[in-house]
Scaffold this motif. Structure first.
Motif, PDB file in Angstrom:
ATOM      1  N   GLU A 151     -26.106  38.517 -13.964  1.00 35.84           N
ATOM      2  CA  GLU A 151     -26.091  39.484 -15.065  1.00 35.84           C
ATOM      3  C   GLU A 151     -26.619  40.840 -14.611  1.00 35.84           C
ATOM      4  N   LEU A 152     -27.658  40.830 -13.795  1.00 31.98           N
ATOM      5  CA  LEU A 152     -28.260  42.077 -13.335  1.00 31.98           C
ATOM      6  C   LEU A 152     -27.266  42.923 -12.544  1.00 31.98           C
ATOM      7  N   VAL A 153     -26.505  42.294 -11.658  1.00 31.09           N
ATOM      8  CA  VAL A 153     -25.605  43.076 -10.809  1.00 31.09           C
ATOM      9  C   VAL A 153     -24.257  43.348 -11.479  1.00 31.09           C
ATOM     10  N   TRP A 154     -23.897  42.553 -12.463  1.00 32.33           N
ATOM     11  CA  TRP A 154     -22.623  42.773 -13.135  1.00 32.33           C
ATOM     12  C   TRP A 154     -22.719  43.757 -14.299  1.00 32.33           C
ATOM     13  N   ASN A 155     -23.843  43.753 -15.004  1.00 31.48           N
ATOM     14  CA  ASN A 155     -23.968  44.550 -16.226  1.00 31.48           C
ATOM     15  C   ASN A 155     -24.351  45.987 -15.884  1.00 31.48           C
ATOM     16  N   GLU A 156     -23.358  46.782 -15.520  1.00 33.98           N
ATOM     17  CA  GLU A 156     -23.613  48.156 -15.120  1.00 33.98           C
ATOM     18  C   GLU A 156     -23.878  49.068 -16.315  1.00 33.98           C
ATOM     19  N   GLN A 157     -23.613  48.585 -17.533  1.00 31.24           N
ATOM     20  CA  GLN A 157     -23.948  49.367 -18.715  1.00 31.24           C
ATOM     21  C   GLN A 157     -25.452  49.369 -18.961  1.00 31.24           C
ATOM     22  N   PHE A 193     -27.803  48.338 -16.346  1.00 29.75           N
ATOM     23  CA  PHE A 193     -28.580  48.510 -15.118  1.00 29.75           C
ATOM     24  C   PHE A 193     -27.845  49.443 -14.160  1.00 29.75           C
ATOM     25  N   SER A 194     -28.599  50.368 -13.584  1.00 23.38           N
ATOM     26  CA  SER A 194     -28.042  51.392 -12.701  1.00 23.38           C
ATOM     27  C   SER A 194     -28.461  51.152 -11.263  1.00 23.38           C
ATOM     28  N   SER A 195     -27.644  51.630 -10.313  1.00 22.59           N
ATOM     29  CA  SER A 195     -27.985  51.590  -8.890  1.00 22.59           C
ATOM     30  C   SER A 195     -28.562  52.912  -8.400  1.00 22.59           C
ATOM     31  N   ASP A 196     -28.757  53.855  -9.302  1.00 25.10           N
ATOM     32  CA  ASP A 196     -29.212  55.202  -8.948  1.00 25.10           C
ATOM     33  C   ASP A 196     -30.735  55.271  -8.999  1.00 25.10           C
ATOM     34  N   ALA A 197     -31.353  55.373  -7.825  1.00 24.02           N
ATOM     35  CA  ALA A 197     -32.818  55.355  -7.730  1.00 24.02           C
ATOM     36  C   ALA A 197     -33.466  56.586  -8.341  1.00 24.02           C
ATOM     37  N   ASN A 228     -33.678  39.574  -0.518  1.00 22.37           N
ATOM     38  CA  ASN A 228     -33.654  40.442  -1.699  1.00 22.37           C
ATOM     39  C   ASN A 228     -32.771  41.639  -1.398  1.00 22.37           C
ATOM     40  N   ILE A 229     -31.976  42.038  -2.363  1.00 24.82           N
ATOM     41  CA  ILE A 229     -31.097  43.188  -2.146  1.00 24.82           C
ATOM     42  C   ILE A 229     -31.608  44.391  -2.926  1.00 24.82           C
ATOM     43  N   ALA A 230     -31.110  45.557  -2.542  1.00 22.13           N
ATOM     44  CA  ALA A 230     -31.557  46.802  -3.158  1.00 22.13           C
ATOM     45  C   ALA A 230     -31.470  46.704  -4.670  1.00 22.13           C
ATOM     46  N   GLY A 231     -32.449  47.288  -5.334  1.00 24.34           N
ATOM     47  CA  GLY A 231     -32.651  47.013  -6.743  1.00 24.34           C
ATOM     48  C   GLY A 231     -31.712  47.717  -7.694  1.00 24.34           C
ATOM     49  N   ARG A 232     -31.965  47.434  -8.952  1.00 27.07           N
ATOM     50  CA  ARG A 232     -31.304  48.084 -10.078  1.00 27.07           C
ATOM     51  C   ARG A 232     -32.382  48.651 -10.994  1.00 27.07           C
ATOM     52  N   TRP A 233     -32.027  49.685 -11.737  1.00 27.94           N
ATOM     53  CA  TRP A 233     -32.976  50.312 -12.653  1.00 27.94           C
ATOM     54  C   TRP A 233     -32.433  50.229 -14.075  1.00 27.94           C
ATOM     55  N   ARG A 266     -39.551  41.865 -21.885  1.00 29.59           N
ATOM     56  CA  ARG A 266     -39.255  43.208 -22.350  1.00 29.59           C
ATOM     57  C   ARG A 266     -39.279  44.156 -21.162  1.00 29.59           C
ATOM     58  N   VAL A 267     -38.106  44.565 -20.708  1.00 30.70           N
ATOM     59  CA  VAL A 267     -37.977  45.482 -19.579  1.00 30.70           C
ATOM     60  C   VAL A 267     -37.839  46.890 -20.129  1.00 30.70           C
ATOM     61  N   ARG A 268     -38.578  47.809 -19.566  1.00 28.98           N
ATOM     62  CA  ARG A 268     -38.593  49.170 -20.079  1.00 28.98           C
ATOM     63  C   ARG A 268     -37.657  50.074 -19.280  1.00 28.98           C
ATOM     64  N   ALA A 269     -37.205  51.106 -19.918  1.00 29.86           N
ATOM     65  CA  ALA A 269     -36.310  52.068 -19.267  1.00 29.86           C
ATOM     66  C   ALA A 269     -36.938  52.560 -17.970  1.00 29.86           C
ATOM     67  N   ALA A 270     -36.121  52.632 -16.914  1.00 29.10           N
ATOM     68  CA  ALA A 270     -36.508  53.110 -15.583  1.00 29.10           C
ATOM     69  C   ALA A 270     -37.322  52.099 -14.805  1.00 29.10           C
ATOM     70  N   ASP A 271     -37.515  50.864 -15.334  1.00 27.92           N
ATOM     71  CA  ASP A 271     -38.132  49.807 -14.540  1.00 27.92           C
ATOM     72  C   ASP A 271     -37.195  49.411 -13.398  1.00 27.92           C
ATOM     73  N   LEU A 272     -37.787  49.023 -12.270  1.00 30.34           N
ATOM     74  CA  LEU A 272     -37.031  48.512 -11.127  1.00 30.34           C
ATOM     75  C   LEU A 272     -36.934  46.998 -11.217  1.00 30.34           C
ATOM     76  N   LEU A 273     -35.722  46.477 -11.044  1.00 31.62           N
ATOM     77  CA  LEU A 273     -35.483  45.035 -10.993  1.00 31.62           C
ATOM     78  C   LEU A 273     -34.830  44.707  -9.657  1.00 31.62           C
ATOM     79  N   ILE A 274     -35.381  43.724  -8.938  1.00 30.32           N
ATOM     80  CA  ILE A 274     -34.895  43.371  -7.605  1.00 30.32           C
ATOM     81  C   ILE A 274     -34.214  42.009  -7.647  1.00 30.32           C
ATOM     82  N   PRO A 275     -32.917  41.928  -7.326  1.00 25.51           N
ATOM     83  CA  PRO A 275     -32.238  40.631  -7.280  1.00 25.51           C
ATOM     84  C   PRO A 275     -32.715  39.820  -6.073  1.00 25.51           C
TER      85      PRO A 275
END
Length: 477
Positions: free
Chosen positions: A87-93, A95-99, A318-323, A334-343
């Motif tokens: 879900e983390l890597v598929w849901n681009e709406q 989660f972002s890849s832009d650090a 672990n691969i490069a994260g999503r925000w 509860r994940v907050r805006a701009a939090d980093l999540l690492i798959p």
């Protein structure tokens, strides 16, 4: 990630004060995992022990997602469930890849020279972009990689592998990481991007510092980028049979800076992960004699064992994260805006839910990532790995582990799933007085971009230009 509160994480899986040992389901891999202000510090020496113990302890303590500290004062979410990683890597709406979204940067909790930025920081390359900007560069890189002649690549890797084995095969013992997998992989990547020989050791040292989180990682990245910008400038003037020239020649017209950063992305994500895949495949074979027997009788192939190795021990744990693009409830937290999540692929592959399904044992592993940000170079990596393992098995027979698997030491970093060393022992072959060792011939794995061949011919007919002197000055790295 807001760290103003002592424990800002809302997790239904466990109380912050519950000890992993209190769980009713004891684990043979259980490992004490410390906490600091509600975060598990995944830096320092913790990951130098068997990473499986660490990730399993985290899963038992927190469930599918854990609050961790990936550097002093830098919090993140480690996502460990298989479905949650998907879900983390598929849901681009969501989660972002832009650090550039990262709260740690905006709040100033991440030093400018932090080694984390060499892996997670923003750069103008496909793996750090979203939406149309990502799609534009993804198309260029994918089409360029598809131009590699995999048959030629396998031939180049095989010849270099044979040459490496000729160098130490009579010893009866070797370290398959430092004497084989790493020099072989970096030879292949040097040829792919068009750097001159020699150069494998320099690439290995630079990328080792970058992905290993060394104290000089920022200096190593700066040196790598200077090297790649010089290479791009050279290939602009005189294109060759390599990825760099093809990226420059693509009709989409990437800038030289974009080409350099995409080359860095390929090296950063492809090099050490391929080393780890070779070592992981050999670890499986060294640890289970039944696999060798199954291969000898044709019931398994090198491809089968290599795929199994991606499940058993992820080359990139672990691969490069999503925000997070906004506040969101994710995996019960509860994940907050701009939090980093690492798959965390290593933990996801050990998820009992997926191993109880029909996916286990297939290519449903997540080693390549998935979705629009999946690895575009998997065929290249597979060609290198399968050739490397095939040469080892044909030359070193029988081969056995030099130390028990439990005694292997691991690199204390989130980004590399390769042991420090993989010692093996084998009977030295009888000397052949008629054998003649020839130096490997230069190899190319693709042609010169056709629409620029006339430009190259015109350049070659002009005054001779001394090239690559800058590379020779780097060999002391």
């Amino acid at each position: 990630m807001d760290q103003r509160d002592q424990s800002p994480y809302e997790s239904p899986h466990a109380s912050p004060h519950e000890s992993p040992s209190e769980s009713p389901h004891a684990s043979p891999y259980e490992s004490p995992v410390p906490e600091h202000h509600g975060l598990v510090p995944l830096h320092g020496d913790l990951l130098a022990q068997d990473p499986r113990r660490v990730y399993e302890a985290l899963r038992r303590r927190w469930g599918a997602i854990a609050p961790v500290e990936i550097g002093p004062g830098v919090g993140a979410w480690l996502v460990m469930g298989y479905q949650e990683v998907l879900e983390l890597v598929w849901n681009e709406q969501a989660f972002s890849s832009d650090a550039r979204r990262w709260s740690a940067i905006a709040e100033g909790s991440l030093p400018e020279d932090s080694p984390l930025l060499t892996v997670l920081g923003w750069r103008p390359a496909l793996n750090r972009l979203d939406d149309e900007a990502h799609g534009r560069q993804r198309q260029v890189v994918t089409e360029t990689l598809n131009g590699i002649d995999l048959r030629r690549l396998r031939g180049a890797v095989r010849q270099q592998a044979e040459a490496l084995l000729d160098g130490w095969g009579m010893n009866g013992h070797a370290d398959l990481i430092t004497q084989y997998a790493r020099p072989l992989v970096w030879y292949a990547f040097r040829v792919l991007i068009g750097l001159p020989a020699p150069g494998e050791r320099t690439l290995a040292a630079l990328l080792g510092s970058i992905t290993g989180g060394a104290h000089d990682a920022d200096r190593a990245e700066a040196e790598l980028m200077r090297t790649l910008h010089r290479l791009v400038a050279e290939k602009r003037e005189a294109p060759g049979p390599d990825l760099t020239s093809w990226l420059l020649a693509h009709a989409t017209h990437l800038t030289e800076d974009e080409v350099a950063h995409n080359l860095a992305s390929i090296l950063r994500s492809g090099g050490e992960s391929t080393v780890g895949w070779i070592s992981g495949t050999m670890r499986l074979l060294l640890g289970d004699a039944r696999l060798g027997s199954a291969m000898a009788t044709g019931r398994l192939t090198v491809t089968d064992v290599a795929d199994r190795a991606l499940w058993d021990g992820s080359p990139v744990p672990n691969i490069a994260g999503r925000w997070a693009r906004g506040d969101i409830d994710f995996a019960g937290c509860r994940v907050r805006a701009a939090d980093l999540l690492i798959p965390c692929l290593a933990a996801a592959h050990a998820d009992l839910l997926v191993h109880s399904s029909h996916d286990a044992g297939t290519r449903a592993h997540l080693a390549w990532g998935t979705g629009s940000h999946g690895c575009p170079a998997k065929d290249v990596a597979r060609s290198i790995v399968e050739t490397a393992v095939d040469v080892l098995l044909s030359r070193l027979s029988p081969v056995r582990a030099g130390v028990p698997d439990s005694d292997l030491r691991w690199q204390p970093t989130l980004w590399r799933g390769t042991p420090v060393a993989l010692p093996v022992a084998f009977p030295p072959p009888l000397p052949d007085p008629m054998a003649v060792t020839a130096a490997p011939a230069p190899h190319t794995v693709m042609g010169v971009p056709e629409r620029r061949q006339e430009e190259r011919a015109a350049a070659d007919s002009g005054p001779t230009v001394q090239r690559w002197g800058w590379w020779n000055s780097m060999n002391g790295w």
